[in-house]
Design a protein around this motif. Structure first.
Motif, PDB file in Angstrom:
ATOM      1  N   TRP A   1      16.812 -30.036  21.235  1.00  0.00           N
ATOM      2  CA  TRP A   1      17.682 -29.403  20.237  1.00  0.00           C
ATOM      3  C   TRP A   1      18.339 -28.221  20.918  1.00  0.00           C
ATOM      4  O   TRP A   1      17.758 -27.146  21.011  1.00  0.00           O
ATOM      5  CB  TRP A   1      16.872 -28.960  19.022  1.00  0.00           C
ATOM      6  CG  TRP A   1      16.557 -30.082  18.108  1.00  0.00           C
ATOM      7  CD1 TRP A   1      15.340 -30.657  17.912  1.00  0.00           C
ATOM      8  CD2 TRP A   1      17.478 -30.784  17.258  1.00  0.00           C
ATOM      9  NE1 TRP A   1      15.438 -31.682  17.007  1.00  0.00           N
ATOM     10  CE2 TRP A   1      16.743 -31.785  16.589  1.00  0.00           C
ATOM     11  CE3 TRP A   1      18.852 -30.678  17.013  1.00  0.00           C
ATOM     12  CZ2 TRP A   1      17.326 -32.661  15.687  1.00  0.00           C
ATOM     13  CZ3 TRP A   1      19.440 -31.556  16.115  1.00  0.00           C
ATOM     14  CH2 TRP A   1      18.682 -32.526  15.466  1.00  0.00           C
ATOM     15  N   ARG A   2      19.510 -28.445  21.489  1.00  0.00           N
ATOM     16  CA  ARG A   2      20.207 -27.400  22.235  1.00  0.00           C
ATOM     17  C   ARG A   2      21.642 -27.350  21.722  1.00  0.00           C
ATOM     18  O   ARG A   2      22.457 -28.217  22.025  1.00  0.00           O
ATOM     19  CB  ARG A   2      20.175 -27.713  23.728  1.00  0.00           C
ATOM     20  CG  ARG A   2      20.762 -26.607  24.596  1.00  0.00           C
ATOM     21  CD  ARG A   2      20.993 -27.049  26.029  1.00  0.00           C
ATOM     22  NE  ARG A   2      19.801 -27.451  26.741  1.00  0.00           N
ATOM     23  CZ  ARG A   2      19.482 -28.716  27.068  1.00  0.00           C
ATOM     24  NH1 ARG A   2      20.282 -29.704  26.733  1.00  0.00           N
ATOM     25  NH2 ARG A   2      18.395 -29.002  27.721  1.00  0.00           N
ATOM     26  N   PHE A   3      21.931 -26.345  20.885  1.00  0.00           N
ATOM     27  CA  PHE A   3      23.275 -26.255  20.302  1.00  0.00           C
ATOM     28  C   PHE A   3      24.281 -25.836  21.369  1.00  0.00           C
ATOM     29  O   PHE A   3      23.929 -25.109  22.293  1.00  0.00           O
ATOM     30  CB  PHE A   3      23.289 -25.225  19.167  1.00  0.00           C
ATOM     31  CG  PHE A   3      22.739 -25.747  17.863  1.00  0.00           C
ATOM     32  CD1 PHE A   3      21.805 -26.776  17.841  1.00  0.00           C
ATOM     33  CD2 PHE A   3      23.166 -25.210  16.655  1.00  0.00           C
ATOM     34  CE1 PHE A   3      21.303 -27.257  16.639  1.00  0.00           C
ATOM     35  CE2 PHE A   3      22.665 -25.689  15.448  1.00  0.00           C
ATOM     36  CZ  PHE A   3      21.734 -26.709  15.442  1.00  0.00           C
ATOM     37  N   PRO A   4      25.509 -26.274  21.253  1.00  0.00           N
ATOM     38  CA  PRO A   4      26.545 -25.818  22.185  1.00  0.00           C
ATOM     39  C   PRO A   4      26.595 -24.290  22.196  1.00  0.00           C
ATOM     40  O   PRO A   4      26.396 -23.666  21.158  1.00  0.00           O
ATOM     41  CB  PRO A   4      27.839 -26.407  21.612  1.00  0.00           C
ATOM     42  CG  PRO A   4      27.385 -27.587  20.823  1.00  0.00           C
ATOM     43  CD  PRO A   4      26.045 -27.225  20.263  1.00  0.00           C
ATOM     44  N   PRO A   5      26.828 -23.686  23.358  1.00  0.00           N
ATOM     45  CA  PRO A   5      26.705 -22.231  23.471  1.00  0.00           C
ATOM     46  C   PRO A   5      27.699 -21.465  22.610  1.00  0.00           C
ATOM     47  O   PRO A   5      28.796 -21.934  22.332  1.00  0.00           O
ATOM     48  CB  PRO A   5      26.983 -21.967  24.959  1.00  0.00           C
ATOM     49  CG  PRO A   5      27.665 -23.185  25.454  1.00  0.00           C
ATOM     50  CD  PRO A   5      27.212 -24.325  24.623  1.00  0.00           C
ATOM     51  N   CYS A   6      27.237 -20.277  22.183  1.00  0.00           N
ATOM     52  CA  CYS A   6      28.100 -19.355  21.434  1.00  0.00           C
ATOM     53  C   CYS A   6      28.492 -18.214  22.357  1.00  0.00           C
ATOM     54  O   CYS A   6      27.842 -17.982  23.364  1.00  0.00           O
ATOM     55  CB  CYS A   6      27.326 -18.746  20.273  1.00  0.00           C
ATOM     56  SG  CYS A   6      27.132 -19.856  18.896  1.00  0.00           S
ATOM     57  N   ASP A   7      29.531 -17.481  22.004  1.00  0.00           N
ATOM     58  CA  ASP A   7      29.958 -16.354  22.832  1.00  0.00           C
ATOM     59  C   ASP A   7      29.388 -15.032  22.357  1.00  0.00           C
ATOM     60  O   ASP A   7      29.565 -14.006  23.002  1.00  0.00           O
ATOM     61  CB  ASP A   7      31.488 -16.259  22.855  1.00  0.00           C
ATOM     62  CG  ASP A   7      32.067 -17.300  23.804  1.00  0.00           C
ATOM     63  OD1 ASP A   7      31.280 -17.880  24.575  1.00  0.00           O
ATOM     64  OD2 ASP A   7      33.286 -17.528  23.761  1.00  0.00           O
ATOM     65  N   THR A   8      28.728 -15.061  21.194  1.00  0.00           N
ATOM     66  CA  THR A   8      28.203 -13.808  20.655  1.00  0.00           C
ATOM     67  C   THR A   8      26.740 -13.989  20.271  1.00  0.00           C
ATOM     68  O   THR A   8      26.272 -15.104  20.094  1.00  0.00           O
ATOM     69  CB  THR A   8      28.973 -13.379  19.399  1.00  0.00           C
ATOM     70  OG1 THR A   8      28.908 -14.456  18.461  1.00  0.00           O
ATOM     71  CG2 THR A   8      30.416 -13.047  19.706  1.00  0.00           C
TER      72      THR A   8
END
Ligand SMILES: [Zn+2]
Length: 715
Positions: free
Chosen positions: A56-63
């Motif tokens: 379960w690895r969500f696409p990265p966020c910038d914040t």
């Protein structure tokens, strides 16, 4: 020699600088597979699917949300905001501690160094640590502190198959990371340090102690108040991982894989539509109608704002996985408004032109109305509102199958895989298939074309005036025989149309307001028909439930400017001729001037052709047959020069029933087949005949000596 040594030092320094500058790959986490994540228009999580490597690895966020950031920095790397990627003080402290205790108790790694380690996944040796420190300083040059924090939060392990803050917040707390409490943020801040602790009995005590130590540090540092601290201590650790939200299941299934998609679905509307559809679908399931799909579109933007690919996933049945909203299904009558609007736009009809509603056999195709009756002649708008099949077929023949086929393609229907001739006139009665998504979009495009001004619409060319008449015709919803109005609460004003496919396999209902278009399909994904499954009964109630969920809006389609005004015969709906007694001035498209003048008024009398009259009179007691008509009788069956096959009926009866319409009641008719008398009729002029294969001439003579003749061929 000294100069040379200097040169070597400079060269070595230069090489080191070059090495430093080039030591980071362009993308630190290249090739890492991510979960599929779908969000609503507002950014709410609708659903997610596990990444291709089972994480379960969500696409990265910038914040990174501020509570987690504060807790993480306090726990892992207190000087994070100031150091250049390496914290000399922390390194010295780590060395001292490790020497004192004789083994590694502290790593002295900064968050930046941990980002490098997460991206490399090497063993934790002293050399690796040096490499991490070297690269960390370079990473600091490339990214802002916040971005580095975000890289850490997106890639840190959180126990089991949970990677990254987003997935961890949802799996452990059932909430997005922005909504975590201080206790929750602190738990997740300490977890990457011992990710397996969360699943172990004894590890959990240690985890709790670590969390509480961090909370007390946050208190000391003034990040939280005493009150917050005390209530945070009371919060338990998370239990078993929670399932992620699962809304718009089929929509999420169809979303791009491995990325985060911000959809156009409106969160609260999506949930409410799912619930409304579930209620109606579960009730229908008892009648053998297992599946239901719904699509809601915003007419101004053309975007889908709610999407139910199939209802009630928890109800065990085959076919529930099928996304019927985008599956091709038989269209029934659902395409009729496009023919009406197209024919009106082309001047083939006017808004209320009378269309024939009489038995007809077109090359073996004998359309029937839903109620198996014929009404003789029906105004075109009424034929649309009542969804009569026979007048639609006459209209399509007049408008042209090829032309209508082109219209449907321009409206965005991708399911017309065969050439126009394959469908023929049955195209208007469900001979072709359509997807709920595309049909709803085509309806929305109708509204869009009339209210939208930004030019974003389908390739279908149709005028504003014809569209307005189409909505007006579809506003006539008073059909209590087809829809049980007691089942529906308050009914908002909408233009709507239903469709039922052959064999009761597909029930359709599409409703439009100036702002939204709602499409509903009901039936069995597996294809089984259910007697009584009609668009109005099975799909209509759900469509009205959804309509009632939308923001209240009493506005109606504005009558457009433009077009022309012309005199129209009230009775026939055609352009008025010199003998038409009752005339009304109507706004019409310019093409209307090319349409036919009223053919039914002669010398003040309204005269229908005999066959139309025959079926018209029982429904229109006010109709007075003309005294001196040119034609008193006409063959209903067979048509002129027809080629017919004689059906073999049960009970040994053979042949076909030949029929004649006569204006005068009580007339007697004598029937002659190829010159030989074969029968006599009075009240009902129908006679069963079984002529041999070949060409024949059938003549009827009435008691006043009038005759009618038809030639036909038996195949
Ligand atoms: Zn007239």
């Amino acid at each position: 020699m000294r100069i040379k040594r200097n040169h070597i030092v400079i060269a070595a320094g230069f090489l080191l600088l070059l090495l430093w500058l080039c030591c980071l790959p362009k993308n630190l986490f290249r090739g890492v597979p991510y979960s599929t994540v779908v969000e609503s228009a507002e950014g709410e999580l609708l659903g997610a699917r596990i990444a291709s490597d089972g994480q379960w690895r969500f696409p990265p966020c910038d914040t990174v949300p501020s509570r987690f950031a504060t807790a993480l920095v306090q726990f892992e790397d207190r000087h994070f905001w100031w150091h250049p990627g390496v914290d000399p003080g922390a390194v010295l402290r780590a060395l001292r501690d490790n020497v004192r205790y004789g083994h590694v108790v502290s790593g002295g790694s900064t968050i930046t160094m941990q980002v490098i380690r997460l991206s490399r996944g090497r063993e934790r040796t002293l050399w690796q640590k040096f490499v991490e420190a070297f690269k960390a300083t370079r990473l600091e040059l490339r990214y802002s502190k916040r971005r580095i924090l975000a890289l850490y939060a997106s890639n840190a392990p959180f126990g089991g198959n949970v990677v990254g803050l987003d997935a961890a917040a949802w799996r452990y707390f059932g909430r997005p990371p922005e909504e975590l409490s201080w206790a929750e943020a602190a738990t997740l801040a300490v977890l990457p340090n011992a990710p397996s602790a969360i699943h172990m009995g004894r590890g959990r005590e240690e985890l709790m102690a670590k969390r509480n130590r961090l909370l007390s540090r946050l208190l000391e540092h003034g990040d939280i108040t005493l009150e917050t601290y005390e209530s945070a201590l009371e919060e338990p650790l998370p239990g078993e991982p929670l399932p992620l939200p699962s809304y718009a299941f089929h929509f999420v299934e169809g979303a791009p894989k491995g990325v985060r998609t911000r959809s156009s679905l409106i969160f609260h509307l999506q949930l409410a539509v799912e619930e409304a559809v579930r209620r109606r679908s579960d009730a229908l399931a008892a009648e053998g109608v297992a599946d239901m799909a719904a699509v809601v579109m915003d007419n101004a933007t053309g975007e889908v704002v709610a999407y139910v690919g199939n209802s009630s996933l928890e109800r065990e049945r085959p076919g529930r996985q099928v996304d019927i909203a985008s599956a091709p299904r038989s269209t029934g009558s659902i395409l009729k408004p496009f023919l009406y609007a197209g024919a009106l736009s082309a001047g083939v009809i006017l808004p209320r032109t009378l269309l024939p509603d009489v038995p007809v056999n077109l090359g073996g195709f004998a359309p029937q109305n839903f109620d198996r009756q014929f009404y003789g002649a029906v105004h075109s708008d009424e034929a649309l509102a009542r969804s009569l099949n026979v007048p639609s077929v006459f209209l399509l023949r007049k408008y042209g199958v090829e032309r209508f086929y082109g219209d449907l393609k321009a409206l965005g229907l991708t399911t017309l895989t065969q050439p126009a001739g394959h469908y023929g006139l049955a195209l208007i009665l469900g001979g072709a298939e359509g997807r709920l998504t595309e049909i709803t979009a085509a309806y929305s495009g109708l509204v869009g074309a009339s209210v939208r001004k930004n030019g974003q619409k389908s390739g279908w060319e149709v005028g504003q005036v014809p569209l307005w008449y189409t909505f007006e015709a579809l506003k006539e919803v008073n059909r209590p025989d087809q829809l049980d109005w007691r089942l529906i609460g308050s009914v908002r004003k909408a233009a709507w149309k239903t469709g039922t496919s052959y064999g009761f396999r597909d029930a359709w209902a599409v409703g439009m307001t100036p702002r939204y278009t709602i499409g509903v399909w009901a039936g069995n994904a597996e294809g089984a028909g259910v007697p009584g499954l009609t668009g109005a009964r099975a799909a209509g109630p759900a469509m009205f439930d959804i309509l009632n969920l939308l923001p209240a809006d009493d506005s109606w389609f504005p009558q457009p400017d433009g077009g022309i005004f012309a005199d129209v015969c009230v009775q026939s709906g055609h352009l008025a001729g010199p003998d038409c007694p009752e005339i009304v001035s109507m706004q019409l498209p310019e093409s209307a001037l090319e349409s036919e003048t009223c053919p039914y008024h002669h010398g003040g009398a309204f005269t229908l052709p005999p066959t139309m009259e025959w079926y018209y009179r029982p429904h229109h007691p006010e109709y007075t047959p003309p005294r001196a008509a040119e034609k008193v009788m006409e063959f209903i069956y067979p048509g002129p020069a027809a080629a017919i096959t004689l059906p073999h009926l049960s009970g040994g009866e053979e042949g076909a029933v030949f029929r004649v319409a006569h204006r005068r009641q009580g007339a007697t008719l004598w029937w002659h087949l190829d010159g030989t008398i074969v029968g006599e009729t009075t009240l009902v002029h129908s006679l069963r005949l079984a002529p041999a294969p070949g060409r024949h001439v059938l003549t009827v003579v009435d008691d006043e000596g009038e005759t009618a003749t038809v030639t036909f061929t038996v195949l």
